[in-house]
Design an enzyme around this catalytic site. Structure first.
Site, PDB file in Angstrom:
ATOM      1  N   HIS A  90      -9.139  11.413 -11.781  1.00 41.93           N
ATOM      2  CA  HIS A  90      -7.757  11.889 -11.768  1.00 41.93           C
ATOM      3  C   HIS A  90      -7.156  11.858 -10.372  1.00 41.93           C
ATOM      4  O   HIS A  90      -5.944  11.859 -10.212  1.00 41.93           O
ATOM      5  CB  HIS A  90      -7.684  13.336 -12.285  1.00 41.93           C
ATOM      6  CG  HIS A  90      -8.289  13.525 -13.621  1.00 41.93           C
ATOM      7  ND1 HIS A  90      -7.799  12.919 -14.759  1.00 41.93           N
ATOM      8  CD2 HIS A  90      -9.363  14.231 -14.032  1.00 41.93           C
ATOM      9  CE1 HIS A  90      -8.549  13.258 -15.795  1.00 41.93           C
ATOM     10  NE2 HIS A  90      -9.502  14.050 -15.381  1.00 41.93           N
ATOM     11  N   HIS A 117      -2.232  12.893  -4.325  1.00 39.86           N
ATOM     12  CA  HIS A 117      -1.443  12.389  -5.446  1.00 39.86           C
ATOM     13  C   HIS A 117      -0.466  11.334  -4.926  1.00 39.86           C
ATOM     14  O   HIS A 117       0.141  11.510  -3.862  1.00 39.86           O
ATOM     15  CB  HIS A 117      -0.627  13.507  -6.092  1.00 39.86           C
ATOM     16  CG  HIS A 117      -1.455  14.614  -6.666  1.00 39.86           C
ATOM     17  ND1 HIS A 117      -1.873  14.634  -7.976  1.00 39.86           N
ATOM     18  CD2 HIS A 117      -1.977  15.720  -6.098  1.00 39.86           C
ATOM     19  CE1 HIS A 117      -2.596  15.722  -8.201  1.00 39.86           C
ATOM     20  NE2 HIS A 117      -2.680  16.407  -7.075  1.00 39.86           N
TER      21      HIS A 117
HETATM   22 ZN   LIG Z   1      -3.296  18.255  -6.714  1.00 37.06          ZN
END
Ligand SMILES: [Zn+2]
Length: 250
Positions: A90, A117
């Protein structure tokens, strides 16, 4: 995938307490992601343990509508401690040795890990950034505080380069870092920040997270951004969530 799932909740595997236990159990057998049937708009329905994803105090948000406040400085106490880099399926995450942390609201929060991210999850006055770092901290009771740092495209960042030098190419991969990476290299010189109460940005989306968003962005090179995006293979940003009744302080 089993390894990746055990890293759920930002890989808070090293935390004790009920919040972590619930997060880990919630992960087994549930393959959440960032698009399609398992994308962010489905997380809350995927299983009861993810119901907080439909909560009123979720992250990320568009940081705007700011309220003037006399925010006291966050006391940073970071030593060189990034010891291994993980591709948890992720995000790309660096697990941190014990002994570093911050003081917020008179409470010590230990730095557990930082991860990235791309593009950014939080926005500032509607602006999205190509990269956002989350430095995840927990106090002795398992309460979480996340320091967020935005990155614009520009000069390369040495700490990011050191952290990503051994970036595993596939989910579940984990590599030791040859030298300890310092989280100080991920902080702007000016430590002014925005603050709001939010959540984990990944299932189980647990609320009650103190968010500290640094006002000043840093830079990473175009090549660093591309390397990250290519390695992960997808955009790992949850869309911004409704602010609802929350004040956002500056
Ligand atoms: Zn995060």
């Amino acid at each position: 995938m089993r390894i990746a799932l055990s890293m759920l909740g930002f890989g808070l595997v090293m935390l004790s307490g009920t919040a972590y236990g619930a997060a880990e159990q919630a992960g087994h057998g549930t393959h959440w992601g960032y698009s399609g049937d398992v994308g962010p708009d489905r997380w809350a329905q995927m299983k009861p343990e993810f119901s907080a994803c439909a909560g009123k105090n979720q992250s990320p948000i568009n940081v705007s509508g700011l309220i003037e406040a006399q925010l006291p400085p966050v006391k940073f106490d970071y030593k060189q401690g990034g010891s291994e880099v993980v591709n948890n399926g992720h995000a790309i995450q660096v697990n941190y040795d014990a002994g570093s942390g911050i003081e917020v609201d008179g409470t010590r929060f230990d730095l557990k890990q930082f991860h990235f991210h791309s593009p950014s999850e939080n926005q500032v006055n509607g602006k999205s950034f190509p990269l956002e770092a989350h430095l995840v901290h927990a106090d002795k009771d398992g309460n979480l505080a996340v320091v967020s740092v935005m990155f614009d495209e520009g000069k390369d960042n040495p700490a990011v380069a050191a952290a990503w030098g051994q970036m595993p190419k596939s989910a579940g991969g984990k590599n030791a870092l040859p030298g300890k990476v310092g989280a100080n290299g991920l902080l702007p010189a000016n430590r002014d920040y925005y603050r709001y109460n939010g959540s984990l940005t990944t299932p189980p989306c647990t609320e009650g997270v103190r968010w500290i968003v640094m006002k000043k962005p840093l830079t990473v090179s175009k090549q660093q951004i591309e390397t990250f995006q290519k390695t992960l293979g997808f955009a790992n940003n949850r869309p911004v969530q409704a602010v609802n009744a929350r004040p956002i302080l500056k």
